[in-house]
Scaffold this active site. Structure first.
Site, PDB file in Angstrom:
ATOM      1  N   GLY A  36       0.825  -1.204   0.000  1.00 15.68           N
ATOM      2  CA  GLY A  36       0.000   0.000   0.000  1.00 15.68           C
ATOM      3  C   GLY A  36       0.855   1.248   0.000  1.00 15.68           C
ATOM      4  N   CYS A  37       0.303   2.305   0.495  1.00 17.32           N
ATOM      5  CA  CYS A  37       0.978   3.604   0.541  1.00 17.32           C
ATOM      6  C   CYS A  37       2.331   3.477   1.236  1.00 17.32           C
ATOM      7  CB  CYS A  37       0.098   4.590   1.302  1.00 17.32           C
ATOM      8  SG  CYS A  37       0.938   6.100   1.799  1.00 17.32           S
ATOM      9  N   PHE A  38       3.393   3.904   0.548  1.00 15.38           N
ATOM     10  CA  PHE A  38       4.722   3.727   1.136  1.00 15.38           C
ATOM     11  C   PHE A  38       4.952   4.577   2.369  1.00 15.38           C
ATOM     12  CE2 PHE A  38       6.392   6.043  -2.926  1.00 15.38           C
ATOM     13  CZ  PHE A  38       5.949   7.278  -2.496  1.00 15.38           C
ATOM     14  N   CYS A  91       2.708   5.100   4.722  1.00 18.20           N
ATOM     15  CA  CYS A  91       2.100   4.320   5.810  1.00 18.20           C
ATOM     16  C   CYS A  91       3.006   3.153   6.190  1.00 18.20           C
ATOM     17  CB  CYS A  91       0.732   3.801   5.386  1.00 18.20           C
ATOM     18  SG  CYS A  91      -0.452   5.108   5.009  1.00 18.20           S
ATOM     19  N   SER A  92       3.539   2.481   5.185  1.00 18.11           N
ATOM     20  CA  SER A  92       4.425   1.342   5.432  1.00 18.11           C
ATOM     21  C   SER A  92       5.697   1.778   6.149  1.00 18.11           C
ATOM     22  CB  SER A  92       4.777   0.655   4.117  1.00 18.11           C
ATOM     23  OG  SER A  92       3.612   0.211   3.468  1.00 18.11           O
TER      24      SER A  92
END
Length: 176
Positions: free
Chosen positions: A17-19, A21-22
């Site tokens: 997903g969104c880097f 967030c990761s």
């Protein structure tokens, strides 16, 4: 980052997903030295954000994690990976939709491939998720972090020029 680190660290490249967030998740783990957001898994060299958003580059928003396997083994990195996103949704994580948001593990060597495949099989056998896991497991090719280079560096330069006396010593001679 590369696979041959002199300080006995290893590299993991994951898409979940969104880097941003990761990155926020993995940088908090003990044994993780650094987390770099970028793009991996595609066919276009040095893709821009706009190119990746078209879905035509093949890239996924990814993170490259440098970690100390004596503190946090690759198996634990994957355990966190599996349980902090939905590996059953194809090309989507929450409100983020598109091939760039697919779930993927880009392995750096045969050992990582085996660990990734076995961890996925274990989750499927234990029926951890109601739906089938769609996570791609494929060899690492390239990793691009253009956003960091082109957007963050000028901002850091401005910070250092205007507020250099307010910056922590560890960042005075660093770009990031």
């Amino acid at each position: 980052m590369n696979d041959n680190n002199s300080d006995n660290t290893e590299i993991a490249t994951l898409a979940n997903g969104c880097f941003w967030c990761s990155e926020a998740i993995f940088k908090r783990l003990k044994g993780v030295k650094s987390v770099l957001p970028g793009y991996s898994g595609g066919i276009v060299k040095n893709p821009s954000y706009n190119q990746v958003c078209t879905g035509k580059t093949g890239h996924a928003e990814s993170i490259q994690i440098e970690f100390d396997p004596k503190v946090i083994p690759f198996e634990k990195i994957l355990d966190v990976f599996w349980h902090t996103h939905d590996p059953t949704t194809l090309n989507r994580q929450g409100n983020d939709v598109g091939t760039q948001y697919r779930s993927a593990i880009f392995y750096h060597n045969q050992k990582q491939e085996e660990i990734a495949e076995n961890s996925k099989k274990r989750l499927e056998k234990d029926v951890v998720y109601r739906d089938s896991i769609v996570t791609e497991i494929s060899p690492f090719r390239d990793f691009y972090a253009p956003y960091c280079s082109f957007i963050i560096d000028p901002k850091v330069h401005k910070l250092l020029m205007k507020y250099g006396n307010e910056v922590k010593e560890e960042y005075v001679n660093s770009k990031h």
